[in-house]
Design a protein around this motif. Structure first.
Motif, PDB file in Angstrom:
ATOM      1  N   THR A 150       1.032  -1.172  -0.174  1.00 23.83           N
ATOM      2  CA  THR A 150       0.065   0.217  -0.181  1.00 23.83           C
ATOM      3  C   THR A 150       0.998   1.452   0.213  1.00 23.83           C
ATOM      4  O   THR A 150       0.774   2.085  -0.815  1.00 23.83           O
ATOM      5  CB  THR A 150      -1.081   0.006   0.982  1.00 23.83           C
ATOM      6  N   TYR A 151       2.371   1.136   0.927  1.00 29.03           N
ATOM      7  CA  TYR A 151       2.974   2.214   0.827  1.00 29.03           C
ATOM      8  C   TYR A 151       3.514   2.898  -0.572  1.00 29.03           C
ATOM      9  O   TYR A 151       3.313   3.791  -0.671  1.00 29.03           O
ATOM     10  CB  TYR A 151       3.736   2.109   1.979  1.00 29.03           C
ATOM     11  N   SER A 152       3.838   1.413  -1.391  1.00 29.52           N
ATOM     12  CA  SER A 152       4.469   1.904  -2.723  1.00 29.52           C
ATOM     13  C   SER A 152       3.281   2.203  -3.448  1.00 29.52           C
ATOM     14  O   SER A 152       4.172   2.738  -4.615  1.00 29.52           O
ATOM     15  CB  SER A 152       4.799   0.585  -2.978  1.00 29.52           C
ATOM     16  N   ILE A 153       2.051   2.001  -3.904  1.00 30.86           N
ATOM     17  CA  ILE A 153       1.111   2.144  -4.280  1.00 30.86           C
ATOM     18  C   ILE A 153       0.683   3.373  -4.142  1.00 30.86           C
ATOM     19  O   ILE A 153       0.576   4.329  -4.787  1.00 30.86           O
ATOM     20  CB  ILE A 153       0.420   1.270  -4.064  1.00 30.86           C
ATOM     21  N   GLU A 154       0.796   3.969  -2.789  1.00 29.77           N
ATOM     22  CA  GLU A 154       0.475   5.868  -2.673  1.00 29.77           C
ATOM     23  C   GLU A 154       1.366   6.443  -3.158  1.00 29.77           C
ATOM     24  O   GLU A 154       0.676   7.669  -3.327  1.00 29.77           O
ATOM     25  CB  GLU A 154      -0.161   5.564  -0.984  1.00 29.77           C
ATOM     26  N   THR A 155       2.512   5.982  -2.438  1.00 34.46           N
ATOM     27  CA  THR A 155       2.994   7.104  -3.421  1.00 34.46           C
ATOM     28  C   THR A 155       3.619   7.038  -5.110  1.00 34.46           C
ATOM     29  O   THR A 155       3.159   8.136  -5.233  1.00 34.46           O
ATOM     30  CB  THR A 155       5.219   6.432  -2.426  1.00 34.46           C
ATOM     31  N   PHE A 156       3.419   5.911  -5.229  1.00 35.35           N
ATOM     32  CA  PHE A 156       3.842   5.940  -6.662  1.00 35.35           C
ATOM     33  C   PHE A 156       2.532   6.613  -7.498  1.00 35.35           C
ATOM     34  O   PHE A 156       2.239   7.897  -8.392  1.00 35.35           O
ATOM     35  CB  PHE A 156       3.915   4.679  -7.023  1.00 35.35           C
ATOM     36  N   ASP A 157       1.121   6.336  -6.473  1.00 36.78           N
ATOM     37  CA  ASP A 157       0.038   7.213  -7.175  1.00 36.78           C
ATOM     38  C   ASP A 157       0.088   9.231  -7.073  1.00 36.78           C
ATOM     39  O   ASP A 157       0.136  10.220  -7.550  1.00 36.78           O
ATOM     40  CB  ASP A 157      -1.334   7.262  -6.573  1.00 36.78           C
ATOM     41  N   LEU A 158       1.148   9.231  -5.847  1.00 34.78           N
ATOM     42  CA  LEU A 158       1.259  10.299  -5.636  1.00 34.78           C
ATOM     43  C   LEU A 158       2.000  11.200  -6.465  1.00 34.78           C
ATOM     44  O   LEU A 158       2.513  12.367  -6.511  1.00 34.78           O
ATOM     45  CB  LEU A 158       1.869  10.474  -4.096  1.00 34.78           C
ATOM     46  N   LEU A 159       3.508  10.389  -6.474  1.00 31.86           N
ATOM     47  CA  LEU A 159       4.320  10.633  -8.227  1.00 31.86           C
ATOM     48  C   LEU A 159       3.327  11.011  -9.067  1.00 31.86           C
ATOM     49  O   LEU A 159       3.688  11.885  -9.866  1.00 31.86           O
ATOM     50  CB  LEU A 159       5.263   9.553  -8.492  1.00 31.86           C
ATOM     51  N   LYS A 160       2.764  10.184  -9.627  1.00 32.55           N
ATOM     52  CA  LYS A 160       1.830  10.074 -10.795  1.00 32.55           C
ATOM     53  C   LYS A 160       0.845  11.237 -10.825  1.00 32.55           C
ATOM     54  O   LYS A 160       0.770  11.776 -12.169  1.00 32.55           O
ATOM     55  CB  LYS A 160       1.303   8.871 -10.672  1.00 32.55           C
ATOM     56  N   ASN A 161       0.505  11.905  -9.459  1.00 39.08           N
ATOM     57  CA  ASN A 161      -0.500  13.097  -9.576  1.00 39.08           C
ATOM     58  C   ASN A 161       0.349  13.783  -9.674  1.00 39.08           C
ATOM     59  O   ASN A 161      -0.008  15.738  -9.080  1.00 39.08           O
ATOM     60  CB  ASN A 161      -1.719  13.074  -8.648  1.00 39.08           C
ATOM     61  N   GLY A 162       1.674  13.635 -10.083  1.00 40.12           N
ATOM     62  CA  GLY A 162       2.079  15.555  -9.686  1.00 40.12           C
ATOM     63  C   GLY A 162       2.687  16.091  -8.618  1.00 40.12           C
ATOM     64  O   GLY A 162       2.778  17.063  -7.947  1.00 40.12           O
ATOM     65  N   ALA A 163       2.411  14.659  -7.463  1.00 35.79           N
ATOM     66  CA  ALA A 163       2.327  15.402  -5.853  1.00 35.79           C
ATOM     67  C   ALA A 163       3.703  15.101  -4.873  1.00 35.79           C
ATOM     68  O   ALA A 163       3.839  14.317  -4.712  1.00 35.79           O
ATOM     69  CB  ALA A 163       1.813  15.018  -5.155  1.00 35.79           C
ATOM     70  N   LEU A 164       5.160  15.576  -5.561  1.00 32.92           N
ATOM     71  CA  LEU A 164       6.133  14.750  -5.887  1.00 32.92           C
ATOM     72  C   LEU A 164       7.120  15.283  -4.052  1.00 32.92           C
ATOM     73  O   LEU A 164       7.286  14.030  -3.304  1.00 32.92           O
ATOM     74  CB  LEU A 164       7.339  16.132  -6.539  1.00 32.92           C
ATOM     75  N   GLY A 165       6.330  16.657  -4.044  1.00 32.80           N
ATOM     76  CA  GLY A 165       7.191  17.080  -2.856  1.00 32.80           C
ATOM     77  C   GLY A 165       6.384  15.905  -1.923  1.00 32.80           C
ATOM     78  O   GLY A 165       6.872  15.557  -0.821  1.00 32.80           O
ATOM     79  N   TRP A 166       5.000  15.395  -2.332  1.00 33.32           N
ATOM     80  CA  TRP A 166       4.213  14.912  -0.625  1.00 33.32           C
ATOM     81  C   TRP A 166       4.947  13.348  -0.513  1.00 33.32           C
ATOM     82  O   TRP A 166       5.234  12.657   0.047  1.00 33.32           O
ATOM     83  CB  TRP A 166       2.762  14.360  -1.021  1.00 33.32           C
ATOM     84  N   ALA A 167       5.417  12.740  -2.160  1.00 37.28           N
ATOM     85  CA  ALA A 167       5.572  11.437  -2.225  1.00 37.28           C
ATOM     86  C   ALA A 167       7.137  11.494  -1.712  1.00 37.28           C
ATOM     87  O   ALA A 167       7.246  10.539  -0.621  1.00 37.28           O
ATOM     88  CB  ALA A 167       5.993  11.311  -3.812  1.00 37.28           C
ATOM     89  N   ILE A 168       7.983  12.474  -1.637  1.00 36.10           N
ATOM     90  CA  ILE A 168       8.993  12.401  -0.976  1.00 36.10           C
ATOM     91  C   ILE A 168       8.813  12.761   0.454  1.00 36.10           C
ATOM     92  O   ILE A 168       9.545  11.882   1.339  1.00 36.10           O
ATOM     93  CB  ILE A 168      10.378  13.712  -2.066  1.00 36.10           C
ATOM     94  N   LEU A 169       8.544  13.377   1.029  1.00 35.16           N
ATOM     95  CA  LEU A 169       7.939  13.357   2.785  1.00 35.16           C
ATOM     96  C   LEU A 169       7.503  12.187   2.818  1.00 35.16           C
ATOM     97  O   LEU A 169       8.159  11.900   3.719  1.00 35.16           O
ATOM     98  CB  LEU A 169       6.474  14.178   2.650  1.00 35.16           C
ATOM     99  N   ASN A 170       6.684  11.584   1.972  1.00 37.14           N
ATOM    100  CA  ASN A 170       6.681  10.423   2.427  1.00 37.14           C
ATOM    101  C   ASN A 170       7.343   9.288   2.648  1.00 37.14           C
ATOM    102  O   ASN A 170       7.629   7.719   3.549  1.00 37.14           O
ATOM    103  CB  ASN A 170       5.584   9.355   1.059  1.00 37.14           C
ATOM    104  N   ILE A 171       7.534   8.874   1.529  1.00 39.92           N
ATOM    105  CA  ILE A 171       9.134   7.830   1.292  1.00 39.92           C
ATOM    106  C   ILE A 171      10.158   8.560   2.496  1.00 39.92           C
ATOM    107  O   ILE A 171      10.951   7.469   3.631  1.00 39.92           O
ATOM    108  CB  ILE A 171      10.056   8.310   0.237  1.00 39.92           C
ATOM    109  N   VAL A 172      10.315   9.500   3.314  1.00 43.67           N
ATOM    110  CA  VAL A 172      11.378   9.768   4.415  1.00 43.67           C
ATOM    111  C   VAL A 172      10.846   9.699   5.703  1.00 43.67           C
ATOM    112  O   VAL A 172      11.820   9.215   6.039  1.00 43.67           O
ATOM    113  CB  VAL A 172      12.039  11.620   3.622  1.00 43.67           C
ATOM    114  N   ILE A 173       9.206   9.628   5.691  1.00 38.51           N
ATOM    115  CA  ILE A 173       8.956  10.605   7.045  1.00 38.51           C
ATOM    116  C   ILE A 173       8.464   8.272   7.655  1.00 38.51           C
ATOM    117  O   ILE A 173       9.107   7.944   8.476  1.00 38.51           O
ATOM    118  CB  ILE A 173       7.916  10.242   6.964  1.00 38.51           C
ATOM    119  N   SER A 174       8.576   7.905   6.055  1.00 42.62           N
ATOM    120  CA  SER A 174       7.906   6.300   6.742  1.00 42.62           C
ATOM    121  C   SER A 174       9.116   5.169   6.707  1.00 42.62           C
ATOM    122  O   SER A 174       9.197   5.341   7.959  1.00 42.62           O
ATOM    123  CB  SER A 174       7.325   5.918   5.788  1.00 42.62           C
ATOM    124  N   THR A 175      10.098   5.902   6.114  1.00 39.76           N
ATOM    125  CA  THR A 175      11.571   5.059   6.309  1.00 39.76           C
ATOM    126  C   THR A 175      12.406   5.461   7.424  1.00 39.76           C
ATOM    127  O   THR A 175      12.257   4.842   8.098  1.00 39.76           O
ATOM    128  CB  THR A 175      12.476   5.487   4.793  1.00 39.76           C
TER     129      THR A 175
END
Length: 146
Positions: A82-107
């Motif tokens: 789910t984490y991977s799909i949600e991060t990919f969806d953020l990237l796909k929808n142009g929310a690069l900042g949210w995607a990076i934040l998700n990767i950094v914070i989650s990890t």
């Protein structure tokens, strides 16, 4: 067969817990950041680290109980897919900042949780060892000689 049933039951409980975390999170938060997934993963890391670094040493926990909790519950609760799909969806929808934040914070948070529990367990072992040395200095000396 008992091992399969233990994993099955633990996985079901973990999956239901993940579902409930998602529903409860929606009551308080409806933003873009996948907060429910982060919470589920943090909880799974917390439980898994406790089990691996502390409870796994308890002799009264059976192998099937370990399978139920570690493989089943933590596996059903954690949500890497789910984490991977949600991060990919953020990237796909142009929310690069949210995607990076998700990767950094989650990890970072999940690794930090595991680290804190690990350090706490190591501190407990060292503290108890020092206490043992003070209470039983003669016995400790015999152990050191062997």
């Amino acid at each position: 067969m008992n091992a399969i049933i233990a994993v099955f039951l633990g996985g079901g409980i973990g999956a239901v817990m993940r579902y409930l975390i998602g529903k409860l999170t929606l009551i308080f938060y409806q933003g873009n950041f996948p907060l429910a997934t982060l919470i589920a993963n943090m909880l799974a890391c917390f439980v898994l680290a406790l089990l691996v670094y502390k409870a796994i040493d308890f002799k009264w926990i059976s192998e099937n109980s370990k399978l139920l909790l570690i493989v089943g519950f933590c596996g059903g609760l954690s949500t890497f897919s789910t984490y991977s799909i949600e991060t990919f969806d953020l990237l796909k929808n142009g929310a690069l900042g949210w995607a990076i934040l998700n990767i950094v914070i989650s990890t970072a948070i999940c690794l930090f949780i595991v680290y804190v529990i690990y350090r706490k367990m190591i501190w407990d072992v060292n503290y108890n060892l020092r206490k043992f040395q003070v209470v039983f200095p003669h016995f400790w000396g015999l152990l050191q000689e062997s």
